[in-house]
Design a protein around this motif. Structure first.
Motif, short mmCIF file in Angstrom:
data_model
loop_
_atom_site.label_atom_id
_atom_site.label_comp_id
_atom_site.label_asym_id
_atom_site.label_seq_id
_atom_site.Cartn_x
_atom_site.Cartn_y
_atom_site.Cartn_z
N UNK A 421 0.83 -1.21 0.00
CA UNK A 421 0.00 0.00 0.00
C UNK A 421 0.87 1.26 0.00
N UNK A 422 1.96 1.24 0.76
CA UNK A 422 2.87 2.38 0.79
C UNK A 422 3.51 2.60 -0.58
N UNK A 423 3.92 1.50 -1.22
CA UNK A 423 4.58 1.62 -2.52
C UNK A 423 3.61 2.09 -3.60
N UNK A 424 2.37 1.69 -3.49
CA UNK A 424 1.37 2.14 -4.47
C UNK A 424 1.21 3.66 -4.42
N UNK A 425 1.41 4.24 -3.24
CA UNK A 425 1.26 5.70 -3.10
C UNK A 425 2.55 6.44 -3.40
N UNK A 426 3.69 5.80 -3.19
CA UNK A 426 4.97 6.50 -3.38
C UNK A 426 5.99 5.57 -4.03
N UNK A 427 5.78 5.20 -5.31
CA UNK A 427 6.66 4.24 -5.95
C UNK A 427 8.06 4.78 -6.26
N UNK A 428 8.24 6.10 -6.16
CA UNK A 428 9.55 6.68 -6.45
C UNK A 428 10.46 6.72 -5.23
N UNK A 429 9.92 6.42 -4.06
CA UNK A 429 10.72 6.45 -2.84
C UNK A 429 11.66 5.24 -2.80
N UNK A 430 12.96 5.51 -2.67
CA UNK A 430 13.93 4.41 -2.60
C UNK A 430 13.70 3.58 -1.34
N UNK A 431 13.35 4.23 -0.23
CA UNK A 431 13.15 3.50 1.02
C UNK A 431 11.96 2.56 0.92
N UNK A 432 10.85 3.04 0.36
CA UNK A 432 9.66 2.21 0.25
C UNK A 432 9.89 1.09 -0.76
N UNK A 433 10.56 1.42 -1.86
CA UNK A 433 10.85 0.40 -2.87
C UNK A 433 11.74 -0.70 -2.30
N UNK A 434 12.73 -0.30 -1.50
CA UNK A 434 13.59 -1.29 -0.83
C UNK A 434 12.76 -2.18 0.10
N UNK A 435 11.86 -1.56 0.85
CA UNK A 435 11.03 -2.34 1.78
C UNK A 435 10.23 -3.39 1.04
N UNK A 436 9.63 -2.99 -0.09
CA UNK A 436 8.81 -3.94 -0.84
C UNK A 436 9.67 -5.05 -1.43
N UNK A 437 10.82 -4.66 -1.99
CA UNK A 437 11.71 -5.69 -2.55
C UNK A 437 12.16 -6.66 -1.49
N UNK A 438 12.49 -6.15 -0.31
CA UNK A 438 12.95 -7.03 0.76
C UNK A 438 11.81 -7.90 1.29
N UNK A 439 10.61 -7.34 1.35
CA UNK A 439 9.47 -8.14 1.78
C UNK A 439 9.23 -9.30 0.81
N UNK A 440 9.35 -9.03 -0.49
CA UNK A 440 9.22 -10.11 -1.47
C UNK A 440 10.33 -11.15 -1.29
N UNK A 441 11.55 -10.69 -1.02
CA UNK A 441 12.66 -11.62 -0.80
C UNK A 441 12.36 -12.54 0.38
N UNK A 442 11.88 -11.94 1.48
CA UNK A 442 11.63 -12.73 2.69
C UNK A 442 10.47 -13.70 2.53
N UNK A 443 9.59 -13.40 1.59
CA UNK A 443 8.44 -14.28 1.38
C UNK A 443 8.64 -15.20 0.17
N UNK A 444 9.89 -15.30 -0.29
CA UNK A 444 10.22 -16.25 -1.35
C UNK A 444 9.97 -15.79 -2.75
N UNK A 445 9.62 -14.54 -2.95
CA UNK A 445 9.33 -14.03 -4.31
C UNK A 445 10.58 -13.30 -4.84
N UNK A 446 11.66 -14.06 -4.99
CA UNK A 446 12.96 -13.47 -5.30
C UNK A 446 12.97 -12.80 -6.68
N UNK A 447 12.33 -13.42 -7.67
CA UNK A 447 12.33 -12.84 -9.01
C UNK A 447 11.68 -11.46 -9.03
N UNK A 448 10.67 -11.27 -8.19
CA UNK A 448 10.04 -9.95 -8.08
C UNK A 448 10.88 -9.00 -7.23
#
Length: 517
Positions: A421-448
């Motif tokens: 939800x945070x990334x949908x509102x602020x996709x240009x933020x490096x911090x939010x983008x990192x959070x989403x990428x790391x969340x995908x990593x931790x949940x096994x969605x490495x390709x994303x």
């Protein structure tokens, strides 16, 4: 060497020694003047400026120093001659257009000339002069005993900008001092309307009347120093010049003192800025007490800083901005109890409007962060939930809450949804983008995860956390060479525990024990 080291006193001493051997060395007097202004040595500055002026080098800083020296001696004729000696014949000098009309008006007031305010009121050409000039003209009228004219002029001026508001504050104080309290009250009402909800630090300074021409010039120079200091990408020596001459003219003027503190800080002279704010015979007003606390915190003296910040807000109704600054000083102190006291004080001042709700959400996050640093998730979680309830659409809060949860492997599905939800509102933020990428990593969605972390790293390449995350994702995706290359880059930025963890990864590869938190 002394100039490069930021030691103007030593530089001035070396230049003075050189001048005794080679007095006519080209450029020497100009450098002596600059270092004397930097060091706050009026006598040395006056001497260098006089030699430059006599030699035909009528540079602006020399003119300003000589005018200041003449005003200190109440030599109005000499001051007028110095102003005229470097007149802007074309009208193209923007700084001169801000300096010359007020100077001429105050000098004429000292000379008891008829209608000294005319220089200010004629500055607009065929149109009206800027509001600040009109209000300054009213100050000149009050200083020359023409209260009725001053009141009439003050009543008709529209406050359109910050400068006009700051002049209006001094005018209101002067109207009060001269017995025109009704006019002062009307003017203060318009100042509050123009300022809105903003609590400008300069507007928080104590009321001080402008009662004579010397004080009038000091006030105006202090105002210019403050304005130039706020101009993006400007030369930091310009506000220091104006602040110095203002302080030399009237050291008891709070506006001049505040301007000098900011100018010195901007010139990386924090020790000298602290010296200007040393407690003297008159206690510092709260806003300058807070500024001193911030400078002490910058110097690593956090315990002293917190104690002083607490004194600055030890009134029944401190300004909101002072409470916010107090909380920031306390947060920087690494003293959780001091920070909690500050946040509690600030929370008690909040209302229910949207602005206060946003601030409340930020305070809850700050309080939760203190608890998380102490590894107290159970105490932090309700504060995080409350922050989300207050600001459910705030991307910064959503990101902080989601990331804080997921890095501890708490409420994973809910946390992932918050970060998305945070990334949908602020996709240009490096911090939010990192959070989403790391969340995908931790949940096994490495390709994303990989393209998101690459985007985050591109947006903030100096962030060691993001770079390490990207290295871990590369390794998990089978891109081992890129992983090691990225970890090496992260190691250049890392500190303490992160550096140890990255060294282990470079040696052994990624393991559950060395995965970034």
């Amino acid at each position: 060497m002394a100039e490069d080291a930021g030691d103007p006193q030593q530089a001035l001493a070396a230049l003075t020694a050189a001048s005794s051997l080679i007095p006519d060395l080209p450029g020497l007097r100009g450098r002596m003047l600059e270092q004397a202004i930097d060091a706050g040595d009026l006598e040395a500055a006056r001497s260098a400026a006089a030699l430059l002026w006599a030699g035909g080098d009528r540079r602006f800083d020399a003119q300003l120093v000589l005018v200041t020296d003449a005003l200190r001696r109440s030599d109005w004729k000499a001051a007028r001659d110095y102003v005229a000696g470097r007149a802007d014949k074309t009208g193209g000098d923007a700084v001169a257009r801000l300096v010359t009309p007020p100077l001429n008006s105050w000098i004429d007031a000292g000379l008891r000339e008829k209608s000294p305010e005319r220089h200010l009121l004629d500055a607009g050409g065929r149109g009206l002069p800027q509001p600040a000039f009109q209000l300054e003209a009213a100050l000149v009228q009050l200083a020359t005993g023409r209260k009725a004219d001053a009141v009439a002029l003050a009543d008709k001026v529209t406050l359109t900008d910050r400068t006009s508001q700051l002049v209006a504050v001094r005018l209101a104080a002067t109207l009060d001092k001269t017995g025109e309290s009704d006019a002062a009250k009307r003017l203060r009402g318009r100042i509050a309307l123009a300022a809105g909800e903003r609590e400008d630090p300069v507007l928080l300074l104590p009321d001080q009347a402008v009662i004579n021409p010397r004080g009038g010039v000091a006030h105006w120079f202090g105002l210019l120093a403050d304005g130039f200091a706020r101009t993006p990408n400007s030369n930091p020596k310009i506000p220091l010049l104006f602040a110095r001459v203002a302080y030399w003219l009237e050291g008891s003027d709070w506006q001049a003192r505040a301007a000098l503190v900011e100018a010195l800080d901007r010139n990386e002279r924090q020790d000298d800025a602290l010296g200007v704010l040393q407690d003297g015979r008159v206690p510092l007003p709260p806003v300058l007490m807070m500024r001193r606390a911030e400078l002490l915190a910058d110097d690593g003296k956090t315990a002293d800083a917190v104690a002083l910040a607490e004194r600055a807000v030890a009134t029944d109704k401190p300004a909101r901005t002072l409470l916010v600054r107090y909380a920031d000083v306390a947060r920087r102190s690494n003293d959780p109890r001091a920070a909690e006291r500050a946040y509690a004080r600030l929370e008690a001042d909040l209302g229910d409007d949207d602005f206060d709700k946003a601030l409340h959400g930020s305070i809850l996050i700050a309080r939760a962060e203190l608890l998380l640093q102490a590894n107290d998730w159970d105490a932090a979680e309700p504060l995080l939930d409350k922050a989300i309830a207050l600001r459910p659409d705030d991307p910064n809060i959503l990101n902080f809450v989601g990331y804080s949860s997921i890095e501890r492997r708490k409420n994973v599905d809910k946390s992932l949804a918050q970060i998305e939800a945070a990334w949908a509102q602020d996709p240009q933020s490096a911090a939010v983008t990192d959070s989403l990428g790391w969340a995908y990593f931790l949940t096994g969605r490495v390709d994303e995860a990989v393209p998101l972390l690459e985007k985050a790293q591109g947006g903030d390449p100096g962030n060691a956390v993001i770079v390490e995350h990207l290295g871990d994702a590369y390794w998990q995706a089978g891109r081992r060479f890129q992983a090691r290359y990225t970890w090496r880059a992260a190691a250049l930025l890392a500190e303490a525990d992160m550096a140890t963890r990255i060294a282990a990864k470079l040696r052994d590869g990624l393991t559950p024990a060395t995965t970034a938190p």
